[in-house]
Design an enzyme around this catalytic site. Structure first.
Site, PDB file in Angstrom:
ATOM      1  N   GLU A  60       0.816  -1.218   0.000  1.00 40.08           N
ATOM      2  CA  GLU A  60       0.000   0.000   0.000  1.00 40.08           C
ATOM      3  C   GLU A  60       0.848   1.265   0.000  1.00 40.08           C
ATOM      4  O   GLU A  60       0.461   2.290  -0.587  1.00 40.08           O
ATOM      5  CB  GLU A  60      -0.950  -0.003   1.194  1.00 40.08           C
ATOM      6  CG  GLU A  60      -2.126  -0.952   1.060  1.00 40.08           C
ATOM      7  CD  GLU A  60      -1.772  -2.407   1.335  1.00 40.08           C
ATOM      8  OE1 GLU A  60      -0.648  -2.658   1.836  1.00 40.08           O
ATOM      9  OE2 GLU A  60      -2.608  -3.290   1.054  1.00 40.08           O
ATOM     10  N   HIS A 129     -10.711  -5.114   8.275  1.00 41.31           N
ATOM     11  CA  HIS A 129     -11.456  -5.089   7.020  1.00 41.31           C
ATOM     12  C   HIS A 129     -12.782  -4.333   7.180  1.00 41.31           C
ATOM     13  O   HIS A 129     -13.517  -4.179   6.211  1.00 41.31           O
ATOM     14  CB  HIS A 129     -11.788  -6.504   6.551  1.00 41.31           C
ATOM     15  CG  HIS A 129     -10.605  -7.337   6.182  1.00 41.31           C
ATOM     16  ND1 HIS A 129      -9.670  -7.747   7.089  1.00 41.31           N
ATOM     17  CD2 HIS A 129     -10.210  -7.835   4.981  1.00 41.31           C
ATOM     18  CE1 HIS A 129      -8.743  -8.481   6.482  1.00 41.31           C
ATOM     19  NE2 HIS A 129      -9.056  -8.546   5.204  1.00 41.31           N
TER      20      HIS A 129
END
Length: 327
Positions: A60, A129
């Site tokens: 990321e 998540h």
């Protein structure tokens, strides 16, 4: 016109803008071959090729840095993070560079980038998540923060985000990716990034919400209507900037404010709305404003997240307390 889900509307907007503007590129983990973890980018690699639809490594920080570089050099990149909770390794690039680019260069460079990420609970995933931390990004000067709640708004708001000359955090409520459908016209018409949307008119309470909580809020408004309480439901949509003008005009009619959001209570966007109301419209209120929010805890695992998630009855109860407790 076609009836689409929210994730299909995102895909349609990406197709439209990439076809219209060759400077638009897409990058992220599995966005090409697999069409993204939630299949929001299906078909883009086949149509626009590997130079414009780029499968990144599982990194990321790299995604954030490359996106900033692309945006500063004339491209309009759209970066996909698989979940909002995965954005944090890229924060140095987003906060220290993307958000500051215009100010740092005194306008010589901008960062026309969109950072997309699914967010929120309701699908029984692990806690990182399922986060709802939009307030964290709204606190960073230089960012716009947008959350759609319907296919139509997802299409129009994503088009506007891609066309923006400043960075946009675009968070998609995955709980309603496929459960909410509406007609969407592929017209290329963008929606404003600084405006609330009034979804239901009412006289007794102004209810401000966004994202997946719009579903329960509209259900609660319908239930309350059968009980003689008419709720005006406003979809905030733009978390930053906040359209307080629309909210205050509604409060001139209703005199009562209820904010509903899935994110944790402390320092949430709801607190900002209540603070601005207290600063600018205290005299309009017939009762102290209320919030219905998530808990100040980490999102629980699997079925235990049901204790965290907001239900229609929570909203109905809070609304009735606002009306009946302060007559």
């Amino acid at each position: 016109m076609a009836e689409l889900t929210l994730v299909e509307a995102v895909n349609l907007a990406l197709h439209h803008e990439m076809d219209k503007d060759p400077s638009v590129v897409l990058l992220g983990e599995d966005v090409g071959d697999n069409g993204g973890v939630f299949r929001a980018t299906v078909g883009l690699k086949e149509r626009f090729g590997l130079k414009r639809v780029i499968d990144s490594p599982l990194a990321e920080a790299l995604i954030g840095g490359v996106t900033v570089g692309m945006a500063s050099q004339g491209l309009r990149p759209i970066a996909e993070f698989q979940f909002q909770g995965f954005v944090f390794p890229a924060m140095e690039h987003l906060m220290c560079h993307a958000a500051r680019m215009r100010n740092r260069t005194r306008g010589r460079l901008t960062c026309p980038a969109v950072f997309r990420a699914p967010f929120g609970g309701g699908i029984h995933a692990p806690e990182h998540h399922s986060e709802s931390v939009e307030a964290l990004f709204a606190h960073i000067p230089g960012f716009k923060v947008v959350i759609p709640s319907s296919p139509q708004r997802a299409y129009g708001l994503l088009l506007a985000s891609i066309r923006s000359n400043d960075p946009v955090m675009f968070f998609e409520p995955k709980r309603i990716y496929r459960t909410v459908k509406s007609d969407v016209i592929d017209s290329g018409e963008a929606l404003p990034l600084d405006t609330c949307f009034t979804l239901r008119k009412g006289r007794d309470i102004t209810l401000v919400t966004w994202g997946a909580c719009v579903v329960e809020s509209l259900q609660a408004a319908q239930t309350l209507s059968s009980q003689g309480i008419e709720v005006e439901v406003i979809d905030l949509a733009s978390i930053k900037p906040i359209d307080m003008d629309t909210i205050l005009r509604s409060l001139e009619k209703t005199g009562r404010l209820l904010v509903v959001h899935e994110a944790s209570r402390t320092c949430g966007v709801g607190a900002e709305i209540l603070a601005r109301t207290a600063e600018h419209a205290m005299c309009l209120l017939k009762a102290p404003p209320k919030r219905v929010t998530g808990m100040d805890t980490i999102m629980p695992y699997y079925r235990n997240e049901d204790y965290f998630m907001i239900e229609e009855q929570d909203i109905v109860l809070a609304a009735r307390e606002l009306v009946e407790g302060w007559k």
